[in-house]
Design an enzyme around this catalytic site. Structure first.
Site, short mmCIF file in Angstrom:
data_model
loop_
_atom_site.label_atom_id
_atom_site.label_comp_id
_atom_site.label_asym_id
_atom_site.label_seq_id
_atom_site.Cartn_x
_atom_site.Cartn_y
_atom_site.Cartn_z
N CYS A 136 0.82 -1.21 0.00
CA CYS A 136 0.00 0.00 0.00
C CYS A 136 0.86 1.26 0.00
O CYS A 136 0.51 2.24 -0.66
CB CYS A 136 -0.95 0.00 1.20
SG CYS A 136 -2.28 -1.21 1.06
N ALA A 143 2.07 1.71 -3.54
CA ALA A 143 0.95 2.14 -4.39
C ALA A 143 0.60 3.60 -4.11
O ALA A 143 0.40 4.39 -5.05
CB ALA A 143 -0.26 1.24 -4.16
N GLU A 144 0.52 3.98 -2.85
CA GLU A 144 0.15 5.36 -2.53
C GLU A 144 1.23 6.34 -2.95
O GLU A 144 0.94 7.43 -3.45
CB GLU A 144 -0.15 5.52 -1.03
CG GLU A 144 -0.62 6.93 -0.72
CD GLU A 144 -1.39 7.05 0.58
OE1 GLU A 144 -1.71 8.20 0.93
OE2 GLU A 144 -1.69 6.03 1.22
N THR A 145 2.48 5.94 -2.81
CA THR A 145 3.58 6.80 -3.24
C THR A 145 3.49 7.09 -4.73
O THR A 145 3.55 8.24 -5.17
CB THR A 145 4.93 6.15 -2.89
OG1 THR A 145 5.02 6.00 -1.47
CG2 THR A 145 6.10 6.99 -3.39
N SER A 153 0.26 9.10 -5.64
CA SER A 153 0.33 10.49 -5.16
C SER A 153 1.30 11.32 -5.98
O SER A 153 1.02 12.49 -6.28
CB SER A 153 0.72 10.51 -3.68
OG SER A 153 -0.30 9.94 -2.89
#
Length: 154
Positions: free
Chosen positions: A73, A76-78, A81
């Site tokens: 996660c 993925a978020e990095t 974003s």
């Protein structure tokens, strides 16, 4: 062709292809994140529409030795974003508001590669689908990240 040498989160190899804003330019303007550094995440290439990055499995495992789902996660978020930031920078910033992930299989060694593909790049929301794969190209995780676009304060 992408340079096979991994880049640190705050730098991209000079020979990396330049995007309209340039992931190298954006990352050079932002402070590098301690979590991104600690997890060994490397951004290899990117535009708002598509970002590619890697993360080692080693150091990012749960107690059983498998890749930690939370680590997936974070990767993925990095990527999602940064993709959203490439879309709105320098007039605005993007902050994560929602992430969901389906873990299909795990890994015990090697590199995880993430490819974030834009679903929607709007004025108030940006969403990316992020597919994580192992060294053999097998899908480990499918995630979706939504970022809220906020005006940038000086």
């Amino acid at each position: 062709m992408t340079d096979p040498t991994p880049a640190t989160p705050s730098t991209v190899p000079p020979e990396a292809p330049a995007a309209p804003l340039g992931v190298r330019d954006l990352l050079g303007q932002l402070p590098s994140g301690a979590l991104v550094e600690r997890m060994g995440i490397r951004v290899l290439e990117g535009t708002a529409q598509r970002l590619v990055g890697t993360m080692p499995v080693e150091g990012n495992t749960q107690v059983t030795g498998l890749l930690h789902g939370g680590a997936s996660c974070v990767l993925a978020e990095t990527l999602g974003s940064i993709g959203a930031m490439l879309h709105v920078w320098p007039d605005a910033v993007a902050v994560g508001t929602d992430i969901n992930a389906t873990h299909h299989r795990s890994a015990t060694s090697g590199l995880v590669t993430g490819v974030a593909t834009a679903i929607s790049l709007g004025r108030t929301l940006c969403s990316h689908e992020v597919v994580l794969t192992d060294d053999a190209g097998r899908r480990l995780c499918t995630a979706r990240i939504t970022n809220l676009v906020r005006p940038r304060t000086p």
